[in-house]
Design an enzyme around this catalytic site. Sequence first.
Site, PDB file in Angstrom:
ATOM      1  N   ASP A 203       0.884  -1.195   0.129  1.00  0.00           N
ATOM      2  CA  ASP A 203      -0.083  -0.020  -0.029  1.00  0.00           C
ATOM      3  C   ASP A 203       0.758   1.200   0.215  1.00  0.00           C
ATOM      4  OD1 ASP A 203      -2.283  -1.793   0.479  1.00  0.00           O
ATOM      5  OD2 ASP A 203      -1.656  -1.736   2.503  1.00  0.00           O
TER       6      ASP A 203
ATOM      7  N   LYS B 299       1.013   4.190  -8.666  1.00  0.00           N
ATOM      8  CA  LYS B 299       1.299   5.723  -8.931  1.00  0.00           C
ATOM      9  C   LYS B 299       2.518   5.660  -9.890  1.00  0.00           C
ATOM     10  CE  LYS B 299       0.639   9.938  -6.951  1.00  0.00           C
ATOM     11  NZ  LYS B 299       0.246  10.724  -6.106  1.00  0.00           N
TER      12      LYS B 299
ATOM     13  N   ASN C 279      -4.498 -10.802  -4.695  1.00  0.00           N
ATOM     14  CA  ASN C 279      -4.472 -10.521  -3.389  1.00  0.00           C
ATOM     15  C   ASN C 279      -3.863  -8.959  -3.260  1.00  0.00           C
ATOM     16  OD1 ASN C 279      -2.119 -11.559  -4.295  1.00  0.00           O
ATOM     17  ND2 ASN C 279      -1.246 -11.964  -2.259  1.00  0.00           N
TER      18      ASN C 279
ATOM     19  N   GLY D   4      -3.451  -5.121  -4.416  1.00  0.00           N
ATOM     20  CA  GLY D   4      -4.294  -4.091  -4.852  1.00  0.00           C
ATOM     21  C   GLY D   4      -3.640  -2.657  -5.139  1.00  0.00           C
ATOM     22  N   HIS D   5      -3.719  -2.039  -6.434  1.00  0.00           N
ATOM     23  CA  HIS D   5      -3.080  -0.961  -6.878  1.00  0.00           C
ATOM     24  C   HIS D   5      -4.299  -0.249  -7.499  1.00  0.00           C
ATOM     25  CE1 HIS D   5       0.846  -3.133  -7.786  1.00  0.00           C
ATOM     26  NE2 HIS D   5       0.575  -3.229  -6.622  1.00  0.00           N
TER      27      HIS D   5
ATOM     28  N   VAL E 131      -7.133  -1.699  -0.435  1.00  0.00           N
ATOM     29  CA  VAL E 131      -7.818  -1.799  -1.927  1.00  0.00           C
ATOM     30  C   VAL E 131      -8.662  -3.237  -2.033  1.00  0.00           C
ATOM     31  CG1 VAL E 131      -7.458  -1.582  -4.383  1.00  0.00           C
ATOM     32  CG2 VAL E 131      -6.051  -0.183  -2.762  1.00  0.00           C
ATOM     33  N   THR E 132      -8.029  -4.345  -1.448  1.00  0.00           N
ATOM     34  CA  THR E 132      -8.672  -5.710  -1.819  1.00  0.00           C
ATOM     35  C   THR E 132      -9.581  -6.026  -0.935  1.00  0.00           C
ATOM     36  OG1 THR E 132      -6.492  -6.326  -2.756  1.00  0.00           O
ATOM     37  CG2 THR E 132      -7.860  -8.090  -2.086  1.00  0.00           C
TER      38      THR E 132
ATOM     39  N   LYS F 253      -9.325  -1.590   7.586  1.00  0.00           N
ATOM     40  CA  LYS F 253      -8.501  -0.411   8.108  1.00  0.00           C
ATOM     41  C   LYS F 253      -7.055  -0.789   8.163  1.00  0.00           C
ATOM     42  CE  LYS F 253     -11.187   2.514  11.313  1.00  0.00           C
ATOM     43  NZ  LYS F 253     -11.359   3.063  12.527  1.00  0.00           N
TER      44      LYS F 253
ATOM     45  N   LEU G 263       3.384  12.392   1.035  1.00  0.00           N
ATOM     46  CA  LEU G 263       4.117  13.317   2.087  1.00  0.00           C
ATOM     47  C   LEU G 263       3.135  14.350   2.634  1.00  0.00           C
ATOM     48  CD1 LEU G 263       6.915  14.225   3.148  1.00  0.00           C
ATOM     49  CD2 LEU G 263       7.123  15.640   1.430  1.00  0.00           C
ATOM     50  N   ASP G 264       2.261  14.460   1.898  1.00  0.00           N
ATOM     51  CA  ASP G 264       1.143  15.452   2.170  1.00  0.00           C
ATOM     52  C   ASP G 264       0.370  15.323   3.429  1.00  0.00           C
ATOM     53  OD1 ASP G 264       0.336  13.707   0.063  1.00  0.00           O
ATOM     54  OD2 ASP G 264      -1.774  14.526   0.320  1.00  0.00           O
TER      55      ASP G 264
END
Length: 456
Positions: A40, A45, A65, A67-68, A330-331, A335, A363-364
């Site tokens: 994750d 990206k 399994n 998740g992108h 994503v998968t 939490k 970073l944001d």
Amino acid sequence: MAFAETYPAASSLPNGDCGRPRARPGGNRVTVVLGAQWGDEGKGKVVDLLAQDADIVCRCQGGNNAGHTVVVDSVEYDFHLLPSGIINPNVTAFIGNGVVIHLPGLFEEAEKNVQKGKGLEGWEKRLIISDRAHIVFDFHQAADGIQEQQRQEQAGKNLGTTKKGIGPVYSSKAARSGLRMCDLVSDFDGFSERFKVLANQYKSIYPTLEIDIEGELQKLKGYMEKIKPMVRDGVYFLYEALHGPPKKILVEGANAALLDIDFGTYPFVTSSNCTVGGVCTGLGMPPQNVGEVYGVVKAYTTRVGIGAFPTEQDNEIGELLQTRGREFGVTTGRKRRCGWLDLVLLKYAHMINGFTALALTKLDILDMFTEIKVGVAYKLDGEIIPHIPANQEVLNKVEVQYKTLPGWNTDISNARAFKELPVNAQNYVRFIEDELQIPVKWIGVGKSRESMIQLF
């Protein structure tokens, strides 16, 4: 940035050179993107950025399994099995032999993404699947769920798997009872017989497991017709790509270093090698053709499910990171646990992978903090230890030594160059570079493609 350096192919050497030992084989170099934490980190990206001018994008391990998430033209695409670079219409996507494939999951994922936007149009003609890739069956997934239930009942805790059948199918592979894409597309009668044997083995191990063998085979026959044009000898395909005309070849790692079956926080890991060695074994290529190895690092640390997490903040700080970072799997939708950046673990990941540069994402999310802590060493019984304990019980006992850095308390999501970041944000990045001795090539300050600041 060029993906691939090109050297003369063996076939192009004059005959007189045949007997001369060559220092390095010819061919294109692949660029590898790997997760450096527990997944994750935002690999999708970085891959999306690099895939814009790539020719081939590969997956080398794992299954659905992973998740992108990739956002293009305000459309959010979710990938689990397909290489996320497939949304570039000029890319050929390659699923290597190290990947395990659940056929219903593959087609469902493609159809969902086709409905979202134009990114996946014509995907069937742009996907190549290794004939040596193993197949995940529905009963592998059902067995995964039963195993988790048994662990919960027997030990009071489970592994927190995604229940996608990944562990069971890699177990079948290691036990040499698994079935591969070549079996499905070459000889369906022989495939059917072996499928029945494997299904009955699973029924004897898990008496509560219900398998409609004939119904499953009927479905698989339908998938066989659809998948057959995509299945090729992966070794030859990749060899031709490496030794033909110059090509930009990208490898998209799934999961991450600390989930690696050998080097991760075992047993709370995945069932494949998600470190750089998995690239060679999962695609069928020599290490000499590995070029840049980019490690993707979140500016803080997250983890899904249970397992050791030394810098975890089970408090307001962790909650703030979780809500600001929208940290849900994503998968699974679970939490994610959150904590400060852990440089001890990152140094360990670098020892294994040899990262040539890093992408520092999200970073944001740290914009709100007046001070930011970074884990720089582990102590055990009051003494600094020079390694990461392999045993989970011992790792759970380590005390983290932190370095506290000043925050920047400013919204950085609109920054598009390093110099536009507040000085304290710049210092945070430079501190990470200095400690790890790896340059940071990209900094992520938001979700969109445009919010990746490139430093060199």
